[in-house]
Design an enzyme around this catalytic site. Structure first.
Site, PDB file in Angstrom:
ATOM      1  N   GLU A 290      31.059  53.358  41.301  1.00 55.39           N
ATOM      2  CA  GLU A 290      30.836  52.180  42.152  1.00 55.39           C
ATOM      3  C   GLU A 290      31.880  52.043  43.255  1.00 55.39           C
ATOM      4  O   GLU A 290      32.668  51.090  43.249  1.00 55.39           O
ATOM      5  CB  GLU A 290      30.879  50.910  41.282  1.00 55.39           C
ATOM      6  N   GLY A 292      33.590  50.874  46.531  1.00 52.17           N
ATOM      7  CA  GLY A 292      33.406  49.822  47.537  1.00 52.17           C
ATOM      8  C   GLY A 292      34.299  50.152  48.718  1.00 52.17           C
ATOM      9  O   GLY A 292      33.848  50.592  49.775  1.00 52.17           O
ATOM     10  N   ARG A 293      35.605  49.991  48.492  1.00 52.05           N
ATOM     11  CA  ARG A 293      36.617  50.247  49.521  1.00 52.05           C
ATOM     12  C   ARG A 293      36.467  51.638  50.146  1.00 52.05           C
ATOM     13  O   ARG A 293      36.597  51.803  51.355  1.00 52.05           O
ATOM     14  CB  ARG A 293      37.991  50.139  48.839  1.00 52.05           C
ATOM     15  N   TYR A 334      48.305  40.307  48.598  1.00 52.01           N
ATOM     16  CA  TYR A 334      48.724  41.491  47.828  1.00 52.01           C
ATOM     17  C   TYR A 334      49.942  42.211  48.416  1.00 52.01           C
ATOM     18  O   TYR A 334      50.315  43.269  47.914  1.00 52.01           O
ATOM     19  CB  TYR A 334      47.598  42.535  47.786  1.00 52.01           C
ATOM     20  N   CYS A 361      48.966  28.255  60.182  1.00 48.46           N
ATOM     21  CA  CYS A 361      50.193  27.484  60.015  1.00 48.46           C
ATOM     22  C   CYS A 361      50.831  27.750  58.669  1.00 48.46           C
ATOM     23  O   CYS A 361      50.809  26.890  57.777  1.00 48.46           O
ATOM     24  CB  CYS A 361      49.897  26.001  60.202  1.00 48.46           C
TER      25      CYS A 361
HETATM   26  N1  LLP Z   1      33.070  47.824  40.424  1.00 46.01           N
HETATM   27  C1  LLP Z   1      33.630  46.754  39.859  1.00 46.01           C
HETATM   28  C2  LLP Z   1      33.134  46.261  38.585  1.00 46.01           C
HETATM   29  C3  LLP Z   1      34.680  46.093  40.510  1.00 46.01           C
HETATM   30  O1  LLP Z   1      35.241  45.033  39.936  1.00 46.01           O
HETATM   31  C4  LLP Z   1      35.136  46.569  41.762  1.00 46.01           C
HETATM   32  C5  LLP Z   1      36.208  45.890  42.470  1.00 46.01           C
HETATM   33  C6  LLP Z   1      34.511  47.697  42.322  1.00 46.01           C
HETATM   34  C7  LLP Z   1      33.487  48.311  41.616  1.00 46.01           C
HETATM   35  C8  LLP Z   1      34.905  48.286  43.652  1.00 46.01           C
HETATM   36  O2  LLP Z   1      36.220  48.683  43.682  1.00 46.01           O
HETATM   37  P1  LLP Z   1      36.770  49.499  44.947  1.00 46.01           P
HETATM   38  O3  LLP Z   1      36.128  50.852  44.963  1.00 46.01           O
HETATM   39  O4  LLP Z   1      36.420  48.729  46.170  1.00 46.01           O
HETATM   40  O5  LLP Z   1      38.257  49.551  44.729  1.00 46.01           O
HETATM   41  N2  LLP Z   1      40.103  42.193  46.833  1.00 46.01           N
HETATM   42  C9  LLP Z   1      40.847  43.364  46.385  1.00 46.01           C
HETATM   43  C10 LLP Z   1      40.012  44.309  45.601  1.00 46.01           C
HETATM   44  C11 LLP Z   1      39.363  43.688  44.416  1.00 46.01           C
HETATM   45  C12 LLP Z   1      38.468  44.654  43.726  1.00 46.01           C
HETATM   46  C13 LLP Z   1      37.708  43.995  42.661  1.00 46.01           C
HETATM   47  N3  LLP Z   1      36.759  44.826  42.038  1.00 46.01           N
HETATM   48  C14 LLP Z   1      41.472  44.039  47.605  1.00 46.01           C
HETATM   49  O6  LLP Z   1      41.324  43.536  48.703  1.00 46.01           O
HETATM   50  O7  LLP Z   1      42.130  45.065  47.468  1.00 46.01           O
END
Ligand code: LLP
Length: 444
Positions: A290, A292-293, A334, A361
């Site tokens: 999965e 995302g980033r 972070y 601010c």
């Molecule tokens: N699958 C699940 C169940 C997750 O909880 C997450 C991310 C992903 C996939 C995707 O993870 P990635 O490949 O994007 O690392 N807001 C934080 C990141 C929080 C991620 C939460 N879960 C940031 O800006 O770094």
């Protein structure tokens, strides 16, 4: 650090997707999220091809929490990926995009009855069940929708925590997500899921962290999850058809960041799963991931206009831009670090060390500390790289700043995908009565 289609053109301007960033800023205003569509598509293909070349039976599931719009759903669909949604709102976006229901995975540690109902009515492909309460809700709903074939994965906590270089096998149970593996909760969940008629248990899910730079945590996750598949096979005769290993693949925010090539992460994961399946003598399941980033992060660049510059001689030069923690909360939340250049002086020599301040601010609203840039002036366009993931999706209206527009660029053309919020938008949910008119009479 020029990634994807970023380059410097003859005017010494930054160009993304063949579009001059200075012109983009002029046409669409700033702050502006610019998304490199070719890079998004290339990332989708790299992940899909890397895993498919090693294991045909797979889903690459884009984690929509990183960045979700209707247009993004369309691209993900066209590229053959599945979609992970974590809320009714994300699901609604997917529905509006007419994303194929069967390719949706529904996540979340506190899905409401209404959200689950919506997901089941739409016919999502998988519900990734997080806890016993959710099993109860789904059990109730399965009676209301007997014709729906509700396929679920159980989210497990394998006791691995990995973030960039910080990798620990804690065996910790202390997480708000999923069923604990060490205290028997995971086995109880399997028993419970198997006993619910109208629900079909397909397998298991885990997510071990984010921005991971090593293959070791994925190998360990493979080992733990396959061992669990063996246990449930022995105990309940249950055949695990699928294991979903979540996201967390690292990307390059800074020149010094060294994420592994995609193929290496995938190779480590898939070969470990295969080896473990052989060792434990369990059938090879579908292996899903999965990201995302890793799909969207490097494809985003935020453009800002430079405003006030405050020089404290001998101490620091603060350069303020027209956005900040409202469009990028990650440095404040972070301690995240970024690199940038001046889009209208893209290849000019670096002359001064400055710090980039947001306009909110709060003293903590700093986007970048101590970056070397060419001589910077008010009106310059600052481009901050690697802002595709968890920026737009985590943007707020703090200080009543309207959220920026999102533009997709590709082959010399720019498409507005999300328009900039207006001041009117900021008040659009307010419910107020116009003040009653006072009637003054002569006797008062
Ligand atoms: N699958 C699940 C169940 C997750 O909880 C997450 C991310 C992903 C996939 C995707 O993870 P990635 O490949 O994007 O690392 N807001 C934080 C990141 C929080 C991620 C939460 N879960 C940031 O800006 O770094």
């Amino acid at each position: 650090m020029l990634l994807g289609t970023c380059r410097v053109n003859k005017l010494n301007h930054l160009e993304i997707g063949g579009c001059d960033a200075v012109e983009l800023a002029k046409e669409f205003g700033t702050p502006l999220y610019v998304m490199d569509e070719n890079l998004i598509r290339e990332n989708c293909r790299t992940y899909l091809n890397s895993i498919r070349s090693l294991h045909e039976n797979t889903d690459v599931i884009y984690a929509g929490k990183a960045f979700l719009t209707i247009e993004m759903c369309r691209i993900i669909e066209e590229e053959g990926l599945c979609l992970d949604v974590v809320s009714g709102g994300e699901l609604y976006t997917a529905i509006k995009a007419q994303f194929p229901a069967k390719r949706i995975y529904f996540h979340g540690n506190n899905k409401s009855y209404d959200e689950l109902k919506m997901a089941i009515e739409y016919g999502v492909g998988r519900i990734v069940v997080d806890n016993f309460y959710e099993l109860e809700l789904i059990s109730d709903l399965s009676k209301k929708y007997p014709a729906k074939n509700i396929k679920v994965l159980l989210r497990l906590t394998p006791g691995i925590e990995a973030h960039t270089h910080d990798y620990i096998k804690t065996g910790q149970l202390d997480s708000k997500f999923g069923f604990g593996m060490e205290n028997g909760q995971a086995l109880l969940a399997v028993e419970s899921a198997l006993s619910i008629k109208g629900l079909k248990l397909m397998g298991f899910h885990c997510h071990i962290g984010s921005q991971i730079f090593e293959e070791e945590p994925f190998k360990d996750a493979a080992q733990i999850m396959v061992k669990f598949a063996k246990t449930v096979n022995d105990k309940y005769g249950f055949n695990t058809r699928e294991i979903d290993f979540g996201g967390g693949f690292g990307i390059k925010y800074l020149e010094t960041d060294r994420p592994l090539p995609v193929k290496e992460y995938i190779h480590a994961l898939v070969t470990s799963v295969k080896k473990c399946c052989q060792n434990y003598d369990v059938p090879l399941p579908k292996i899903s991931i999965e990201p995302g980033r890793a799909i969207i992060g490097e494809a985003g660049t935020t453009l800002y206009t430079v405003g006030a510059i405050k020089n404290i001689p001998g101490i620091r030069k603060y350069v303020s831009v027209d956005g900040g923690m409202s469009d990028n909360i990650r440095p404040a939340l972070y301690g995240a670090k970024y690199t940038a250049l001046i889009a209208n002086k893209a290849a000019s020599p670096k002359e001064e060390r400055v710090s980039i301040a947001g306009k909110c601010c709060e003293s903590g609203d700093m986007l970048i500390w101590d970056i070397d840039l060419p001589k910077i002036d008010p009106g310059d366009i600052l481009a901050v790289f690697c802002t595709g993931a968890y920026h737009y999706s985590m943007a707020s209206n703090y200080n009543m700043l309207p959220k920026p527009a999102v533009v997709f660029v590709k082959n010399n053309t720019a498409r507005l995908v999300v328009r900039r919020q207006t001041y009117e938008d900021l008040l659009s949910n307010e419910v107020y009565l116009p003040p009653a008119k006072k009637v003054y009479t002569a006797s008062m």
